[in-house]
Design an enzyme around this catalytic site. Structure first.
Site, PDB file in Angstrom:
ATOM      1  N   SER A 264      -2.443  10.612  -6.854  1.00 44.78           N
ATOM      2  CA  SER A 264      -2.660   9.277  -8.020  1.00 44.78           C
ATOM      3  C   SER A 264      -2.112   8.146  -7.043  1.00 44.78           C
ATOM      4  O   SER A 264      -1.615   8.671  -5.815  1.00 44.78           O
ATOM      5  CB  SER A 264      -1.605   9.102  -9.036  1.00 44.78           C
ATOM      6  OG  SER A 264      -1.583   7.933 -10.100  1.00 44.78           O
ATOM      7  N   GLU A 265      -3.271   7.022  -7.028  1.00 42.19           N
ATOM      8  CA  GLU A 265      -2.874   5.882  -5.996  1.00 42.19           C
ATOM      9  C   GLU A 265      -2.011   5.467  -5.345  1.00 42.19           C
ATOM     10  O   GLU A 265      -1.742   4.710  -5.260  1.00 42.19           O
ATOM     11  CB  GLU A 265      -4.274   5.002  -6.364  1.00 42.19           C
ATOM     12  CG  GLU A 265      -4.180   3.870  -7.222  1.00 42.19           C
ATOM     13  CD  GLU A 265      -5.775   5.081  -8.640  1.00 42.19           C
ATOM     14  OE1 GLU A 265      -5.875   3.437  -8.805  1.00 42.19           O
ATOM     15  OE2 GLU A 265      -5.707   6.312  -8.335  1.00 42.19           O
TER      16      GLU A 265
END
Length: 221
Positions: free
Chosen positions: A48-49
């Site tokens: 997840s960024e």
């Protein structure tokens, strides 16, 4: 033929792409459902960024942790061995080519592989976020979307009309009607999801669709 929107069939089909050890980024919204359908014998590393590696499925009742959310601000879980890092490291992973697949929701996708997923005219938006980086950095880009927008128009276009997030980067499109590959600026239908026939899908799609010679009609459980 009557159409019934079905996000689960999209998530289930996309989950079949992955093999053991793949690094996968699941975008905001529909793509987050994919993590719930990865086969038990396949372990992927979900990134997840906002700074996590090793995301698990959606939390069950009583399992929500308010300090553990994905890039869309949705409650998440972390698998054993998962880790956390800062935004610079997260985007270093993405821009460095270490993500095998990214799955992104779309407003429109066209037969040239262009993707529009962040701006609706007349509505306030925060920006395209990490999608711009993911489309360039990931090895394979999968667009995940219901086949039709709320007005009943096909989201698969000859050419996108909304502002582009990325140009020519989409490899595959999975809708609740079928699985398409973008080849030579056309959508090649590889799988039609029952009860929809390839011919019906072509009739309802606002783009050039070619039926692959090995196209099959499948039941996605």
């Amino acid at each position: 033929m009557e159409y019934t929107p079905n996000k689960e069939i999209i998530a289930k089909r996309i989950a079949k792409f992955f093999k053991h050890g793949d690094v996968v980024n699941l975008g905001i919204g529909l793509p987050t459902l994919v993590g719930n359908y990865v086969p038990d014998n396949v372990t992927i590393l979900c990134q997840s960024e906002n700074g996590m590696m090793g995301l698990g499925p959606a939390p069950g009742p009583g399992e929500k942790n308010n300090d553990l959310v994905n890039a869309g601000g949705v409650h998440s879980t972390i698998l054993k061995g998962g880790c956390f890092f800062d935004s610079a490291t997260s985007f270093g992973i993405i821009r460095g080519g270490h993500v095998d697949y990214t799955v992104l929701g779309v407003l429109e996708v066209d037969q040239e592989g262009n993707l529009a997923n962040y701006k609706i005219p007349g509505k306030m938006i925060p920006g395209m976020g990490g999608a711009m980086d993911l489309t360039i950095g990931a090895h394979t880009v999968i667009a995940a979307t219901l086949h039709f927008d709320p007005k009943g128009s096909s989201r698969l276009k000859k050419l996108c009309t909304l502002p582009l997030t990325a140009q020519g980067e989409v490899n595959y499109v999975v809708t609740d009607l079928g699985f398409f590959e973008v080849i030579n600026k056309v959508f090649v239908l590889k799988e039609a999801f029952a009860p929809y026939s390839p011919e019906w899908i072509i009739e309802k799609t606002s783009a050039e669709v070619v039926i692959a010679s090995d196209c099959i009609t499948v039941e996605v459980p």
